[in-house]
Design a protein around this motif. Structure first.
Motif, PDB file in Angstrom:
ATOM      1  N   PRO A  55      -8.640 -75.877 -51.279  1.00  0.00           N
ATOM      2  CA  PRO A  55      -8.056 -74.549 -51.500  1.00  0.00           C
ATOM      3  C   PRO A  55      -6.723 -74.640 -52.241  1.00  0.00           C
ATOM      4  N   ARG A  96     -10.153 -68.123 -48.656  1.00  0.00           N
ATOM      5  CA  ARG A  96      -9.909 -68.411 -50.066  1.00  0.00           C
ATOM      6  C   ARG A  96     -11.086 -67.981 -50.937  1.00  0.00           C
ATOM      7  N   THR A 123      -3.597 -68.156 -50.627  1.00  0.00           N
ATOM      8  CA  THR A 123      -3.376 -69.426 -49.945  1.00  0.00           C
ATOM      9  C   THR A 123      -4.261 -69.604 -48.724  1.00  0.00           C
ATOM     10  N   GLY A 124      -4.789 -68.504 -48.186  1.00  0.00           N
ATOM     11  CA  GLY A 124      -5.565 -68.583 -46.959  1.00  0.00           C
ATOM     12  C   GLY A 124      -4.708 -68.643 -45.720  1.00  0.00           C
TER      13      GLY A 124
END
Length: 205
Positions: A75, A41, A166-167
Protein backbone atom coordinates in the motif's frame (compact mmCIF):
# COMPACT_ATOMS: atom_id res chain seq x y z
CA UNK A 1 -7.43 -21.71 3.36
CA UNK A 2 -8.65 -20.24 0.06
CA UNK A 3 -7.31 -16.88 -1.08
CA UNK A 4 -9.10 -14.36 -3.22
CA UNK A 5 -8.31 -11.09 -4.98
CA UNK A 6 -10.70 -8.19 -4.39
CA UNK A 7 -11.28 -5.38 -6.86
CA UNK A 8 -7.86 -5.77 -8.52
CA UNK A 9 -5.91 -8.95 -9.16
CA UNK A 10 -2.59 -9.34 -7.39
CA UNK A 11 -3.18 -8.78 -3.70
CA UNK A 12 -4.46 -12.03 -2.22
CA UNK A 13 -6.62 -12.16 0.90
CA UNK A 14 -7.50 -15.07 3.13
CA UNK A 15 -11.23 -15.45 2.57
CA UNK A 16 -11.84 -16.18 6.24
CA UNK A 17 -10.20 -12.87 7.23
CA UNK A 18 -12.34 -10.77 4.92
CA UNK A 19 -15.65 -12.61 4.54
CA UNK A 20 -18.13 -14.15 6.95
CA UNK A 21 -19.47 -17.68 6.46
CA UNK A 22 -22.42 -16.05 4.66
CA UNK A 23 -20.08 -14.40 2.14
CA UNK A 24 -20.50 -10.86 3.50
CA UNK A 25 -17.59 -8.53 4.22
CA UNK A 26 -16.59 -8.68 7.88
CA UNK A 27 -16.81 -5.52 10.04
CA UNK A 28 -13.48 -3.69 9.74
CA UNK A 29 -12.74 -4.09 13.44
CA UNK A 30 -12.66 -7.86 12.89
CA UNK A 31 -10.18 -7.68 10.00
CA UNK A 32 -6.41 -7.97 10.73
CA UNK A 33 -4.55 -4.67 10.48
CA UNK A 34 -2.54 -5.35 7.30
CA UNK A 35 -5.53 -6.89 5.54
CA UNK A 36 -7.73 -3.97 6.56
CA UNK A 37 -5.19 -1.45 5.27
CA UNK A 38 -5.04 -3.19 1.89
CA UNK A 39 -8.82 -3.43 1.68
CA UNK A 40 -9.21 0.29 2.42
CA UNK A 41 -6.47 1.16 -0.04
CA UNK A 42 -8.24 -0.81 -2.77
CA UNK A 43 -11.21 1.55 -2.56
CA UNK A 44 -8.82 4.35 -3.56
CA UNK A 45 -7.09 2.39 -6.33
CA UNK A 46 -10.30 1.41 -8.11
CA UNK A 47 -10.47 3.22 -11.44
CA UNK A 48 -6.84 4.38 -11.47
CA UNK A 49 -4.90 4.11 -14.75
CA UNK A 50 -2.29 1.51 -15.59
CA UNK A 51 1.24 2.77 -14.85
CA UNK A 52 2.53 1.66 -18.26
CA UNK A 53 -0.34 3.31 -20.11
CA UNK A 54 0.29 6.48 -18.16
CA UNK A 55 3.95 6.44 -19.18
CA UNK A 56 2.86 6.19 -22.82
CA UNK A 57 0.09 8.80 -22.85
CA UNK A 58 0.95 11.13 -19.97
CA UNK A 59 -1.33 13.31 -17.90
CA UNK A 60 -2.62 15.26 -20.89
CA UNK A 61 -3.94 12.06 -22.51
CA UNK A 62 -4.78 10.23 -19.31
CA UNK A 63 -8.24 9.38 -20.64
CA UNK A 64 -6.57 7.09 -23.20
CA UNK A 65 -5.05 4.93 -20.47
CA UNK A 66 -6.49 1.53 -19.70
CA UNK A 67 -7.93 1.15 -16.25
CA UNK A 68 -5.68 -0.85 -13.95
CA UNK A 69 -6.68 -4.47 -13.39
CA UNK A 70 -3.64 -5.74 -11.44
CA UNK A 71 -1.79 -4.43 -8.40
CA UNK A 72 1.69 -5.42 -7.21
CA UNK A 73 3.54 -4.05 -4.20
CA UNK A 74 2.66 -2.61 -0.83
CA UNK A 75 0.00 0.00 0.00
CA UNK A 76 1.21 3.45 -1.08
CA UNK A 77 3.96 1.81 -3.15
CA UNK A 78 1.89 0.00 -5.76
CA UNK A 79 2.52 -0.71 -9.40
CA UNK A 80 -0.80 -0.75 -11.24
CA UNK A 81 -1.10 -2.57 -14.54
CA UNK A 82 -3.66 -3.46 -17.17
CA UNK A 83 -3.69 -6.94 -18.68
CA UNK A 84 -2.03 -5.60 -21.86
CA UNK A 85 1.07 -4.51 -19.95
CA UNK A 86 1.42 -7.11 -17.20
CA UNK A 87 3.62 -9.27 -19.44
CA UNK A 88 6.03 -6.33 -19.86
CA UNK A 89 6.32 -5.99 -16.10
CA UNK A 90 6.81 -9.74 -15.61
CA UNK A 91 9.45 -9.88 -18.33
CA UNK A 92 11.34 -6.98 -16.77
CA UNK A 93 11.21 -8.62 -13.37
CA UNK A 94 12.12 -12.13 -14.52
CA UNK A 95 14.46 -11.48 -17.44
CA UNK A 96 15.34 -7.77 -17.46
CA UNK A 97 17.11 -7.43 -14.14
CA UNK A 98 14.13 -6.22 -12.17
CA UNK A 99 14.60 -8.79 -9.43
CA UNK A 100 17.92 -7.10 -8.54
CA UNK A 101 15.91 -4.18 -7.16
CA UNK A 102 13.70 -6.36 -5.03
CA UNK A 103 12.91 -4.54 -1.80
CA UNK A 104 14.63 -1.34 -2.96
CA UNK A 105 12.92 2.05 -2.94
CA UNK A 106 13.94 2.47 -6.57
CA UNK A 107 12.06 -0.64 -7.75
CA UNK A 108 9.13 1.23 -9.24
CA UNK A 109 11.36 3.91 -10.78
CA UNK A 110 13.56 1.23 -12.36
CA UNK A 111 10.56 -0.38 -14.04
CA UNK A 112 9.32 3.01 -15.22
CA UNK A 113 12.72 3.85 -16.69
CA UNK A 114 12.97 0.46 -18.41
CA UNK A 115 9.50 0.79 -19.90
CA UNK A 116 9.96 4.47 -20.88
CA UNK A 117 13.08 3.43 -22.82
CA UNK A 118 10.78 1.42 -25.14
CA UNK A 119 11.65 -1.94 -23.65
CA UNK A 120 8.88 -4.52 -23.90
CA UNK A 121 8.28 -8.22 -23.43
CA UNK A 122 8.85 -10.31 -26.57
CA UNK A 123 5.77 -11.22 -28.57
CA UNK A 124 4.04 -14.21 -27.04
CA UNK A 125 5.75 -13.87 -23.67
CA UNK A 126 3.50 -15.56 -21.09
CA UNK A 127 2.08 -13.88 -18.05
CA UNK A 128 0.49 -15.40 -14.96
CA UNK A 129 -2.56 -17.62 -14.97
CA UNK A 130 -4.70 -14.94 -13.38
CA UNK A 131 -4.36 -12.85 -16.57
CA UNK A 132 -7.11 -15.04 -18.03
CA UNK A 133 -9.50 -14.30 -15.18
CA UNK A 134 -12.01 -11.55 -15.90
CA UNK A 135 -11.77 -8.61 -13.48
CA UNK A 136 -15.56 -8.38 -13.35
CA UNK A 137 -15.58 -11.73 -11.56
CA UNK A 138 -13.67 -10.35 -8.57
CA UNK A 139 -15.53 -9.24 -5.45
CA UNK A 140 -15.83 -5.45 -5.24
CA UNK A 141 -14.54 -3.78 -2.06
CA UNK A 142 -17.10 -1.78 -0.05
CA UNK A 143 -17.33 1.87 -1.09
CA UNK A 144 -15.89 4.55 1.27
CA UNK A 145 -19.25 5.42 2.84
CA UNK A 146 -19.96 1.78 3.61
CA UNK A 147 -16.47 1.27 5.07
CA UNK A 148 -16.99 4.19 7.42
CA UNK A 149 -20.48 3.10 8.40
CA UNK A 150 -19.17 -0.31 9.38
CA UNK A 151 -16.19 1.16 11.18
CA UNK A 152 -18.29 3.57 13.25
CA UNK A 153 -21.28 1.31 13.83
CA UNK A 154 -22.30 1.38 17.51
CA UNK A 155 -19.38 3.70 18.23
CA UNK A 156 -20.18 6.82 20.23
CA UNK A 157 -18.30 9.95 21.21
CA UNK A 158 -15.36 9.79 18.84
CA UNK A 159 -15.52 8.98 15.18
CA UNK A 160 -13.02 6.73 13.43
CA UNK A 161 -11.85 8.44 10.25
CA UNK A 162 -10.42 6.51 7.28
CA UNK A 163 -7.74 8.01 5.06
CA UNK A 164 -8.33 6.24 1.74
CA UNK A 165 -4.88 7.09 0.41
CA UNK A 166 -2.88 5.62 3.27
CA UNK A 167 -5.41 3.22 4.77
CA UNK A 168 -4.78 4.72 8.20
CA UNK A 169 -7.54 5.06 10.76
CA UNK A 170 -7.60 7.99 13.19
CA UNK A 171 -10.04 9.16 15.85
CA UNK A 172 -11.84 12.53 15.86
CA UNK A 173 -14.48 14.14 17.99
CA UNK A 174 -17.67 13.48 16.04
CA UNK A 175 -20.46 16.04 15.78
CA UNK A 176 -22.36 13.79 13.39
CA UNK A 177 -22.38 16.20 10.44
CA UNK A 178 -18.82 15.88 9.15
CA UNK A 179 -17.64 14.17 5.99
CA UNK A 180 -16.95 10.55 6.76
CA UNK A 181 -13.78 10.03 4.73
CA UNK A 182 -10.62 11.93 4.09
CA UNK A 183 -10.74 13.66 0.71
CA UNK A 184 -8.85 11.85 -2.00
CA UNK A 185 -5.84 13.69 -3.34
CA UNK A 186 -6.92 14.52 -6.86
CA UNK A 187 -3.36 15.52 -7.69
CA UNK A 188 -2.15 11.96 -7.07
CA UNK A 189 0.01 11.00 -10.06
CA UNK A 190 2.43 8.30 -11.12
CA UNK A 191 5.34 10.24 -9.59
CA UNK A 192 5.13 8.50 -6.21
CA UNK A 193 8.08 6.17 -5.72
CA UNK A 194 7.88 2.91 -3.81
CA UNK A 195 9.33 -0.57 -3.69
CA UNK A 196 7.55 -3.85 -4.21
CA UNK A 197 7.30 -6.61 -1.67
CA UNK A 198 8.02 -9.60 -3.84
CA UNK A 199 6.91 -11.97 -1.11
CA UNK A 200 3.29 -11.14 -1.96
CA UNK A 201 2.25 -13.91 -4.38
CA UNK A 202 4.71 -12.42 -6.82
CA UNK A 203 5.83 -13.48 -10.27
CA UNK A 204 8.08 -16.51 -10.41
CA UNK A 205 9.55 -18.41 -13.30
Amino acid sequence: MAKVSIGLRGWRFEESEVFTDEGEFRPLDEVPDDTRRRLIRLTYLQGKPCDACYLIHGEAEKKRCNQAEIVYGEPMEEVLLCSDHEADFLYWFREGGGSEYRGEETFRDEFHEWFAADNRAPDGYGGLEHVDTGPDELPTPPDPAELNRRLNENYEGKRKRIDLKTGEITHDEWSGDEDETEDEDEADTMDDVGDLDLGQDYPTK
